[in-house]
Design an enzyme around this catalytic site. Sequence first.
Site, PDB file in Angstrom:
ATOM      1  N   ASP A 124       0.881  -1.170   0.000  1.00  0.00           N
ATOM      2  CA  ASP A 124       0.000   0.000   0.000  1.00  0.00           C
ATOM      3  C   ASP A 124       0.915   1.215   0.000  1.00  0.00           C
ATOM      4  O   ASP A 124       1.794   1.327   0.871  1.00  0.00           O
ATOM      5  CB  ASP A 124      -0.846   0.052   1.277  1.00  0.00           C
ATOM      6  CG  ASP A 124      -1.964  -0.985   1.313  1.00  0.00           C
ATOM      7  OD1 ASP A 124      -2.012  -1.839   0.410  1.00  0.00           O
ATOM      8  OD2 ASP A 124      -2.776  -0.933   2.250  1.00  0.00           O
ATOM      9  N   HIS A 183       4.891  -7.613  -0.367  1.00  0.00           N
ATOM     10  CA  HIS A 183       4.508  -8.853  -1.032  1.00  0.00           C
ATOM     11  C   HIS A 183       5.173  -8.986  -2.399  1.00  0.00           C
ATOM     12  O   HIS A 183       5.651  -8.004  -2.967  1.00  0.00           O
ATOM     13  CB  HIS A 183       2.985  -8.902  -1.182  1.00  0.00           C
ATOM     14  CG  HIS A 183       2.253  -8.941   0.122  1.00  0.00           C
ATOM     15  ND1 HIS A 183       1.575 -10.050   0.585  1.00  0.00           N
ATOM     16  CD2 HIS A 183       2.098  -7.983   1.087  1.00  0.00           C
ATOM     17  CE1 HIS A 183       1.036  -9.784   1.764  1.00  0.00           C
ATOM     18  NE2 HIS A 183       1.342  -8.542   2.089  1.00  0.00           N
ATOM     19  N   SER A 188       8.325   3.605   5.208  1.00  0.00           N
ATOM     20  CA  SER A 188       9.505   3.580   4.365  1.00  0.00           C
ATOM     21  C   SER A 188       9.113   3.568   2.904  1.00  0.00           C
ATOM     22  O   SER A 188       8.037   4.016   2.540  1.00  0.00           O
ATOM     23  CB  SER A 188      10.379   2.380   4.714  1.00  0.00           C
ATOM     24  OG  SER A 188      11.672   2.576   4.192  1.00  0.00           O
TER      25      SER A 188
END
Length: 261
Positions: free
Chosen positions: A86, A142, A227
């Site tokens: 995200d 992911h 980050s």
Amino acid sequence: MTKWLLKSMTELSSRKWISNMTGRLAQSSISRHFIPRFAKLYGIRVDEAEKPLQAYGTLNEFFTRRLKTGARPIHPHADSLVSPVDALITGCGPIQDGTVLNIKGQDYTIDELLQQSPRAANYENGFCLVLYLSPTDYHRIHAPVSGTIVERDHLPGRVYPVNDFGLRHMPRVLSRNERLVSYIRHSAGEVAVVKVGAMNVSSIRYVDERVTKVTKGDELAYFEFGSTVVLLTEGNTFTLRKDLMTGKRVKMGEELGRLKA
């Protein structure tokens, strides 16, 4: 004068020991009392979390939370490259003769991002996406494609902020901060998932370093504070989705574009 002062303060606070202190606080049992306030302050979708707030023992445990099954559908097309996180897109564009142009006003070379890895040559005329995660975002990373992890690389460095100020005003943040790189070979070529540490906690953790085969959407790693992920594709293997650009937000599993052999 103000910009100089902020840059000087950031230089001083980019030391690893300060991040370690912040990390110890976030991992302490005392920090669990801050979870509801933290979630409210950043507008975090607690209804998506795998567990209720009171089930998290520390702020770090909540910050690195998993989501409920189905909260992030993975784009099903066999040739889609999906977002590993995200994030807000803070830079995207073709790599020109080994240089990524104009990431918040600064240019980066692939050699410096990958610290002179022999694999850097694979990306000299590829495509680059810079994906920034704020404290609001889900912080697990992911696999953007299905394939084989052919190499993992740890690149030591500092812990400068990777927010808008850091990218604009601190020199070469993405190539000076600590990074973990996963190189994934897929049916159309190879991608590099560059996980960039940040100020405060910085830690980047692999979920399981023994895994080599991944399916699109599998967990690779997670950040212990906000980050950035820099996603690199090889030349002539990727076409960006037409409506995506710098300033757009994406969700993990959302299609970024299509791969081509």
